[in-house]
Design a protein around this motif. Structure first.
Motif, PDB file in Angstrom:
ATOM      1  N   LEU A   1       3.488  -5.175  42.644  1.00  0.00           N
ATOM      2  CA  LEU A   1       3.490  -3.585  41.817  1.00  0.00           C
ATOM      3  C   LEU A   1       4.984  -3.649  42.628  1.00  0.00           C
ATOM      4  O   LEU A   1       5.512  -2.957  43.772  1.00  0.00           O
ATOM      5  CB  LEU A   1       2.877  -2.733  42.077  1.00  0.00           C
ATOM      6  N   LEU A   2       5.855  -3.666  41.633  1.00  0.00           N
ATOM      7  CA  LEU A   2       7.876  -3.688  41.870  1.00  0.00           C
ATOM      8  C   LEU A   2       8.080  -2.082  41.781  1.00  0.00           C
ATOM      9  O   LEU A   2       7.614  -1.397  40.223  1.00  0.00           O
ATOM     10  CB  LEU A   2       8.156  -4.668  41.015  1.00  0.00           C
ATOM     11  N   VAL A   3       8.312  -1.660  42.462  1.00  0.00           N
ATOM     12  CA  VAL A   3       8.487   0.234  42.389  1.00  0.00           C
ATOM     13  C   VAL A   3      10.176   0.688  42.376  1.00  0.00           C
ATOM     14  O   VAL A   3      10.409  -0.537  43.609  1.00  0.00           O
ATOM     15  CB  VAL A   3       7.943   0.689  43.403  1.00  0.00           C
ATOM     16  N   THR A   4      10.515   0.425  41.004  1.00  0.00           N
ATOM     17  CA  THR A   4      11.863   0.806  40.593  1.00  0.00           C
ATOM     18  C   THR A   4      12.119   2.283  40.028  1.00  0.00           C
ATOM     19  O   THR A   4      11.022   2.703  40.112  1.00  0.00           O
ATOM     20  CB  THR A   4      12.580   0.016  40.055  1.00  0.00           C
ATOM     21  N   LYS A   5      13.136   2.420  39.688  1.00  0.00           N
ATOM     22  CA  LYS A   5      13.864   3.397  39.351  1.00  0.00           C
ATOM     23  C   LYS A   5      13.098   4.616  38.711  1.00  0.00           C
ATOM     24  O   LYS A   5      12.366   5.457  38.637  1.00  0.00           O
ATOM     25  CB  LYS A   5      15.130   3.798  39.145  1.00  0.00           C
ATOM     26  N   PRO A   6      12.455   3.594  38.280  1.00  0.00           N
ATOM     27  CA  PRO A   6      12.017   4.378  36.460  1.00  0.00           C
ATOM     28  C   PRO A   6      10.262   4.241  36.738  1.00  0.00           C
ATOM     29  O   PRO A   6       9.558   5.059  36.307  1.00  0.00           O
ATOM     30  CB  PRO A   6      11.808   3.531  35.127  1.00  0.00           C
ATOM     31  N   VAL A   7       9.563   4.106  37.176  1.00  0.00           N
ATOM     32  CA  VAL A   7       8.343   4.026  37.723  1.00  0.00           C
ATOM     33  C   VAL A   7       8.225   5.616  38.600  1.00  0.00           C
ATOM     34  O   VAL A   7       8.936   5.521  39.725  1.00  0.00           O
ATOM     35  CB  VAL A   7       7.775   2.616  39.340  1.00  0.00           C
ATOM     36  N   THR A   8       6.906   6.251  37.685  1.00  0.00           N
ATOM     37  CA  THR A   8       6.514   7.210  38.788  1.00  0.00           C
ATOM     38  C   THR A   8       5.992   7.116  39.439  1.00  0.00           C
ATOM     39  O   THR A   8       5.374   6.238  39.704  1.00  0.00           O
ATOM     40  CB  THR A   8       6.293   7.918  37.398  1.00  0.00           C
ATOM     41  N   VAL A   9       5.581   8.327  40.439  1.00  0.00           N
ATOM     42  CA  VAL A   9       5.045   8.019  41.531  1.00  0.00           C
ATOM     43  C   VAL A   9       3.423   8.448  41.189  1.00  0.00           C
ATOM     44  O   VAL A   9       2.064   7.830  41.222  1.00  0.00           O
ATOM     45  CB  VAL A   9       4.861   9.944  42.271  1.00  0.00           C
ATOM     46  N   ALA A  10       2.849   8.768  39.886  1.00  0.00           N
ATOM     47  CA  ALA A  10       1.988   9.318  39.178  1.00  0.00           C
ATOM     48  C   ALA A  10       0.994   7.803  38.783  1.00  0.00           C
ATOM     49  O   ALA A  10       0.408   7.090  38.607  1.00  0.00           O
ATOM     50  CB  ALA A  10       1.766   9.696  37.849  1.00  0.00           C
ATOM     51  N   THR A  11       2.329   7.050  38.789  1.00  0.00           N
ATOM     52  CA  THR A  11       1.871   5.122  38.347  1.00  0.00           C
ATOM     53  C   THR A  11       1.583   4.267  39.308  1.00  0.00           C
ATOM     54  O   THR A  11       0.753   3.511  39.075  1.00  0.00           O
ATOM     55  CB  THR A  11       3.440   4.680  37.043  1.00  0.00           C
ATOM     56  N   VAL A  12       1.987   4.681  40.140  1.00  0.00           N
ATOM     57  CA  VAL A  12       1.559   4.060  41.533  1.00  0.00           C
ATOM     58  C   VAL A  12       0.266   4.339  42.125  1.00  0.00           C
ATOM     59  O   VAL A  12      -0.599   3.365  42.115  1.00  0.00           O
ATOM     60  CB  VAL A  12       2.698   4.125  42.686  1.00  0.00           C
ATOM     61  N   GLU A  13       0.136   5.903  41.845  1.00  0.00           N
ATOM     62  CA  GLU A  13      -0.987   6.237  42.644  1.00  0.00           C
ATOM     63  C   GLU A  13      -2.443   6.344  41.945  1.00  0.00           C
ATOM     64  O   GLU A  13      -3.697   5.468  41.957  1.00  0.00           O
ATOM     65  CB  GLU A  13      -0.997   7.974  42.742  1.00  0.00           C
ATOM     66  N   ALA A  14      -1.589   5.777  40.393  1.00  0.00           N
ATOM     67  CA  ALA A  14      -3.137   5.214  39.535  1.00  0.00           C
ATOM     68  C   ALA A  14      -3.144   3.147  40.137  1.00  0.00           C
ATOM     69  O   ALA A  14      -4.062   2.867  40.104  1.00  0.00           O
ATOM     70  CB  ALA A  14      -2.540   4.779  37.957  1.00  0.00           C
ATOM     71  N   ALA A  15      -2.393   2.793  40.022  1.00  0.00           N
ATOM     72  CA  ALA A  15      -2.385   1.213  40.107  1.00  0.00           C
ATOM     73  C   ALA A  15      -2.745   0.943  42.525  1.00  0.00           C
ATOM     74  O   ALA A  15      -4.171   0.427  42.255  1.00  0.00           O
ATOM     75  CB  ALA A  15      -1.010   1.285  40.501  1.00  0.00           C
ATOM     76  N   ILE A  16      -3.042   1.831  42.943  1.00  0.00           N
ATOM     77  CA  ILE A  16      -3.746   2.183  43.965  1.00  0.00           C
ATOM     78  C   ILE A  16      -5.005   2.420  43.664  1.00  0.00           C
ATOM     79  O   ILE A  16      -5.832   1.857  44.267  1.00  0.00           O
ATOM     80  CB  ILE A  16      -2.951   3.490  45.212  1.00  0.00           C
ATOM     81  N   ASP A  17      -5.516   3.706  42.868  1.00  0.00           N
ATOM     82  CA  ASP A  17      -6.152   3.426  42.519  1.00  0.00           C
ATOM     83  C   ASP A  17      -7.314   2.875  42.224  1.00  0.00           C
ATOM     84  O   ASP A  17      -8.272   2.721  42.230  1.00  0.00           O
ATOM     85  CB  ASP A  17      -6.764   4.969  41.409  1.00  0.00           C
TER      86      ASP A  17
END
Length: 448
Positions: A378-394
């Motif tokens: 999962l490439l985390v860049t400026k537009p990627v929100t914390v919620a998006t990353v947390e959902a991917a972790i879930d």
């Protein structure tokens, strides 16, 4: 009376090979060429040991290898061609099957009903495929189900990213988790009693067909060693902010990271120093891996670097890492995530390294991975929100996946796409701790 030395000669005998200008006391020792390049009477003295094989996913239970009499059939697909018994191109056995789209966006399928009854509880589908020109594939899907696929699970495995995971003309094997990101359901399929399977392809409707070869359908165990999934924090380029801003946040929970460095940029403006990299490994348990040796090669990318120059860059990068005590000298991240082009990058990496990370993010990675030279992220860049990353972790926790997060530079005022706010990074790390997901470096997980 004395005479001046002819051009190219010196007034001493230190040069150990007068016939080869590249061999002299000032030369850099080149790893693996079995030549005393620097005339110190020792061959390859600064070279790291050869890299071993990384862990890789086993083949699992075979549903079909599409050998003679396999029973799969292709639809008409707008009258486009197919060959369900191709004895000229295969990765397993003595034949494979292929389907080709019509260039007009018509779906082409390879299907078999009543394949058998297979219990996919605790299992993931895995397949061997090859695509001719994957950039022309708009849709690639695997169906598993029942009742002539009236009840179905539909996995999507192509990517709209510029860098395709399925590389042109190469047989690849990969698995797909039961993640809602790539899976949809029609009707009421029975995961514990799958009977039907189908491969489906649609092209971009631009007049260019795409040919999809298939050689094996199987099912593999979901990762047992990590029932809650596992996560790796990775950092590209060696920015100083990774040490000053990301390290303290990870240190708060004792989490390590993997930093892929550009060797020529070490200790230059905005990049980490050698002492900082050393401290990452010795004090915080980080892995320091290879991104490139030459900064220009990083800019150009591996696919557009001549193969000899790429081999030299890998050898030089590994030697620098090894001679500075870094344990990640068999682990790499492709610059810009790119590994296909005029140079056969994958062959070089297979010969010299154990694993390489991409920026492909259609799927998260499995453990062990389907292909350690194409690790998915999962490439985390400026537009990627914390919620998006947390959902991917879930999702990774639910599906027992290995989620590899990729970061670059950290700043409280993000400007470029590669910038990320450390306050958001803090929230992500806090969330990982909350969900109880183990954190490890890439090398510690898959490189013995």
């Amino acid at each position: 009376m004395t005479c001046p030395a002819p051009a190219g000669y010196v007034d001493n005998a230190a040069d150990c090979n007068d016939a080869e200008a590249a061999v002299n006391p000032e030369a850099t020792e080149i790893c693996g060429d079995v030549i005393d390049n620097d005339c110190d009477a020792v061959v390859d003295e600064t070279c790291p040991p050869a890299c071993g094989a990384a862990l890789v996913q086993p083949e699992g239970t075979i549903l079909s290898q599409l050998q003679a009499g396999h029973g799969f059939v292709a639809n008409s697909g707008g009258g486009s061609p197919h060959n369900v018994n191709d004895t000229t191109d295969f990765a397993i056995g003595t034949q494979s099957a292929w389907i080709e789209t019509d260039g007009a966006g018509t779906a082409k399928t390879l299907k078999k009903n009543a394949l058998g009854t297979f219990d996919f509880t605790g299992k993931m589908p895995r397949l061997w495929v090859k695509l001719d020109d994957p950039t022309k594939a708009a849709t690639l899907q695997l169906y598993l189900g029942n009742n002539n696929l009236a009840d179905q699970y539909k996995f999507s495995f192509n990517s709209t990213q510029g860098q395709q995971w399925t590389t042109d003309g190469d047989w690849v094997a990969f698995s797909m988790s039961w993640s809602s990101k790539t899976l949809s359901t029609v009707g009421s399929p029975n995961r514990a009693a799958i009977t039907d399977v189908q491969l489906r392809a649609i092209d971009t409707a631009t007049g260019d067909p795409v040919r999809v070869h298939a050689n094996q359908f199987s099912m593999v165990d979901e990762p047992a060693g990590y029932p809650n999934g596992v996560i790796s924090f990775t950092f590209d380029d060696g920015f100083a902010s990774q040490y000053t801003l990301a390290k303290p946040i990870l240190d708060g929970y004792g989490y390590p990271g993997t930093a892929y460095v550009i060797v020529e940029d070490v200790a230059t403006t905005n990049y980490m120093t050698l002492s900082q990299l050393t401290d990452l490994q010795s004090s915080s348990g980080w892995e320091i891996g290879y991104h490139s040796y030459d900064a220009d090669i990083h800019t150009v990318g591996f696919p557009d670097t001549p193969v000899g120059d790429l081999e030299y860059d890998v050898d030089s990068g590994r030697a620098w890492l090894y001679n500075n005590g870094f344990e990640g000298h068999c682990d790499c991240a492709y610059p810009h995530g790119a590994f296909t082009g005029s140079t056969d990058v994958l062959s070089v990496m297979h010969a010299k390294l154990s694993a390489c990370r991409t920026v492909h993010q259609k799927h998260r990675e499995a453990f062990p991975p389907s292909d350690p030279y194409k690790l998915r992220v999962l490439l985390v860049t400026k537009p990627v929100t914390v919620a998006t990353v947390e959902a991917a972790i879930d999702q990774a926790k639910l599906n027992k996946e290995w989620i590899i997060l990729v970061f670059h530079n950290f700043t409280s005022t993000p400007v470029s796409n590669d910038d990320y706010d450390p306050a958001d990074f803090q929230q992500i790390v806090d969330y990982v701790n909350t969900v109880g997901m183990p954190v490890t470096t890439v090398g510690d997980l898959i490189i013995p």
